[in-house]
Design a protein around this motif. Structure first.
Motif, short mmCIF file in Angstrom:
data_model
loop_
_atom_site.label_atom_id
_atom_site.label_comp_id
_atom_site.label_asym_id
_atom_site.label_seq_id
_atom_site.Cartn_x
_atom_site.Cartn_y
_atom_site.Cartn_z
N LEU B 42 0.85 -1.19 0.00
CA LEU B 42 0.00 0.00 0.00
C LEU B 42 0.88 1.24 0.00
N ASP B 43 1.86 1.23 0.89
CA ASP B 43 2.77 2.36 1.02
C ASP B 43 3.56 2.56 -0.28
N GLN B 45 2.78 1.54 -3.28
CA GLN B 45 1.93 1.98 -4.38
C GLN B 45 1.60 3.47 -4.26
N PHE B 46 1.32 3.88 -3.03
CA PHE B 46 1.02 5.29 -2.82
C PHE B 46 2.24 6.14 -3.17
N THR B 47 3.39 5.67 -2.76
CA THR B 47 4.62 6.42 -3.03
C THR B 47 4.89 6.47 -4.52
N ASP B 49 2.80 6.07 -7.07
CA ASP B 49 1.82 6.84 -7.83
C ASP B 49 2.02 8.34 -7.67
N LEU B 68 -6.39 12.08 -3.31
CA LEU B 68 -6.98 10.77 -3.63
C LEU B 68 -7.59 10.76 -5.02
N TYR B 72 -4.29 9.32 -7.00
CA TYR B 72 -4.56 7.88 -6.90
C TYR B 72 -5.83 7.46 -7.64
N SER B 292 -0.25 11.77 1.65
CA SER B 292 -0.09 10.30 1.62
C SER B 292 0.38 9.81 2.98
N MET B 296 -1.50 7.28 5.30
CA MET B 296 -0.89 6.04 5.77
C MET B 296 -0.90 5.97 7.29
N LEU B 389 -5.85 -1.32 -5.47
CA LEU B 389 -4.60 -1.79 -4.87
C LEU B 389 -4.20 -3.15 -5.43
#
Lengths: 215, 434
Positions: B42-43, B45-47, B49, B68, B72, B292, B296, B389
């Motif tokens: 998750l982290d 992917q967030f980073t 993106d 968001l 994302y 983000s 998180m 995700l």
């Protein structure tokens, strides 16, 4: 050779046991006799180095094992002393062969399948090598216990009440086996027992009740 | 025969107890491993993106919602901003690059994003087939969109109102022609349909007014009346010149965009730019890195709670190993005494107990790790088709190494007391038992 001198042991409750000076030569077969409470098992454990005496010395093959540090005494026992207990004490998780392998491993001896096969063969256990200890009959387990005690070719073979609760026929077999195996290793055999039937196979006797070597 | 084989034989002799201990240990470590994998991906992917995006500019509202929706592509946008804002930012000396985004429609759940070629560059995209969009109503598909729907160059797709499912009004009067398909990047771009801003505007041009209803469950607000109000929802500018890839941008005053992805020219921009943008009415600036991290940390509370649960399972497993070893020691006191009589030192005997604890802990942990990874992979495949995700079990998170150490520590602590008792056991007394 086995020798004790000025040997005494004091239990935690303070009860002291004094043992007579005594010497057994290589290849001799001894009967350690005396009624309950005279210290037969205690002496056997002192001879094996399982207990440390409060005074005196135990000499095995001209070495004073009571002077050894604990770890060295353990190693010495594994290599030079074979033990047969009244309750057999085989490891139930292991096969017959593995019980014998364990004895060699703990004595620091190399693997020797030929020796294990030889001992099992000699004791009529060859067919049972892969069987687990808990799958054996009482008689078979008794033979395995003796096989384990002699697999390292000990110079001293100690047995504690090996014939207790056995009928005459089985007692005879066990006594003969012990004598045969001790002779095969040229080991000094010492059997602690109050079983008078053993007198026939054990020519030498140390009577702890009287504190002397009997004729 | 050796210590290891002897320990294995002991374990095999009591298979149910050993199995229970392994199961408990595996459950604890498996749960934690699954959560570590989930949190890490998750982290990551967030980073990934948000990588390369220093600032997002959009309509006033929640900064997290802006991130968001625009980075994302998860939430609905906060509203629209005038296209003039993009021009102003491009003229700003602190800004290196501005990437416009025009949102509003989706193709079967995949967002149709009106943007420029620099958006593809931002995510390091390359073409696997065809080319990038150029003219109006041309589209280039993210890899996952093409793969899932079996689309190819030359196919036509039509968008539907809204950003979620395909239950909104369908723009069947304005189909997109697929001119290119991107190679997988592992980023959000894989799930997007990319086209020019102009195309998005064209689809919603008043000339195409079909009087459709906009209440599609996505807070969709289609502003055909050229209303530049920046309410919650999203809208499109409907008139103006082409703003797409490879075209000069000559926008009219009333054209709108959903958001702008901004890259700074210098670190100084981080100090000045957000403040100046936030001072303008109707605009807000949000930093993806900050939002983000905030997201998180919010999600982290839940993950930490679940990890604590996994920790409790792990502790329970430790207690189980302790009870198992303690009981085993009582059952095996004769074995221990015999082993001592055969020449084993007290140290070796206690070492056997410690080894057994370690074996249970480590094998249980390895089983747990395998189970956690398998569960992650299965869950990833199960949710993969419908969720943004991407979760996979086919990766290793460095912190999983700690699990092995922790489990080993638990095995050690659980075995310490039994090992100590084995060390101190009175073998002469045990062997004398009639």
């Amino acid at each position: 050779m086995l020798q004790i001198k000025d040997l005494a042991y004091r239990y935690r409750d303070g009860q002291p046991l004094h043992f007579p000076d005594w010497r057994a030569e290589a290849g001799e077969h001894w009967w350690l006799s005396g009624p309950s409470g005279t210290g037969k098992t205690t002496l056997l454990h002192l001879l094996a180095g399982l207990l440390s005496p409060s005074s005196g010395a135990v000499r095995v093959n001209e070495q004073t094992i009571t002077d050894f540090p604990s770890a060295a005494r353990d190693r010495f026992r594994g290599r030079h002393i074979g033990l047969v207990f009244q309750r057999l004490h085989l490891l139930p998780a292991l096969t017959v062969a593995a019980n014998l392998e364990l004895a060699r491993y703990l004595a620091g001896l190399p693997r020797d399948h030929a020796r294990i096969e030889q001992v099992l063969e000699r004791l009529g256990l060859a067919d049972l090598a892969g069987r687990r200890a808990h799958q054996l009959s009482q008689g078979q387990a008794q033979r395995v216990a003796i096989a384990r005690a002699v697999v390292n070719r000990p110079s001293i073979l100690l047995a504690d009440e090996p014939t207790a609760s056995l009928d005459d026929e089985n007692a005879r077999r066990v006594a003969e086996l012990l004598c045969e195996q001790a002779a095969a290793c040229r080991a000094t055999l010492v059997v602690a027992s109050h079983d008078t039937r053993l007198a026939r196979w054990l020519p030498h006797r140390l009577d702890l009740a009287e504190g002397r070597v009997a004729a | 025969m050796n210590a290891f084989r002897l320990t294995l034989n002991w374990l095999r002799f009591r298979p149910l107890t050993a199995l229970l201990n392994l199961l408990l240990m595996a459950l604890g470590t498996g749960t934690i491993a699954l959560l570590l994998l989930y949190g890490h991906q998750l982290d990551r992917q967030f980073t990934r993106d948000a990588e390369g995006i220093d600032l997002v500019v959009g309509a006033s509202g929640s900064p997290l919602q802006l991130i968001l929706s625009s980075v994302y592509h998860l939430d609905v946008p906060t509203g629209n901003i005038p296209e003039q804002a993009a021009r102003d930012l491009r003229d700003n000396r602190l800004v290196r690059e501005v990437i416009p985004l025009a949102l509003g429609d989706n193709y079967r759940g995949h967002r149709i994003v009106g943007t420029e070629a620099s958006f593809v560059d931002l995510y390091g995209g390359t073409l696997s087939d065809g080319r990038l969009w150029e003219g109006s109503m041309e589209a280039t598909l993210g890899a996952e969109v093409a793969a899932r729907h079996g689309l190819a160059i030359g196919d036509e797709i039509v968008g539907a109102h809204g950003l979620g499912g395909g239950d909104g009004h369908v723009h069947d009067y304005a189909p997109y022609t697929i001119v290119g398909i991107l190679a997988p990047t592992g980023t959000v771009m894989d799930r997007l349909v990319l086209t020019s801003v102009q195309s998005v505007w064209d689809v919603h041009d008043p000339d195409h007014d079909h009087g459709h209803d906009h209440e599609n469950g996505h807070q969709h607000e289609h502003e055909h009346e050229h209303d530049h109000g920046h309410g919650h929802g999203h809208g499109h500018a409907h008139e103006g010149e082409h703003a797409g890839h490879g075209h000069e941008h000559e926008a009219a005053e009333d054209q709108e965009l959903t958001a702008l992805l901004v890259r700074y020219r210098s670190p100084m921009a981080a100090m000045q730019l957000p403040r100046s943008i936030n001072a303008e009415p109707g605009l807000q600036a949000a930093a993806p890195a900050y939002e983000s991290a905030r997201l998180m940390s919010m999600l982290g509370v839940g993950l930490d709670t679940l990890k604590a649960f996994g920790g409790i399972l792990l502790l329970a497993a430790g207690v189980g190993v302790f009870i198992g070893l303690y009981n085993a020691l009582r059952e095996r006191r004769h074995d221990i005494a015999v082993i001592r009589s055969l020449g084993a030192s007290p140290r070796l005997v206690s070492g056997l107990i410690l080894l057994e604890g370690q074996l249970l802990a480590l094998v249980g942990t390895l089983l747990g790790l395998a189970g956690g990874h398998l569960a992650a992979e299965l869950i990833g495949r199960w949710i993969g088709a419908d969720r943004p995700l991407e979760l996979t079990g086919l990766m290793w998170v460095p912190s999983e190494g700690w699990l092995l150490l922790i489990a080993s520590g638990i095995g050690l602590v659980a075995a310490l007391l039994p090992a100590w008792q084995a060390y101190r056991s009175d073998i002469a007394l045990t062997l004398s038992e009639r």
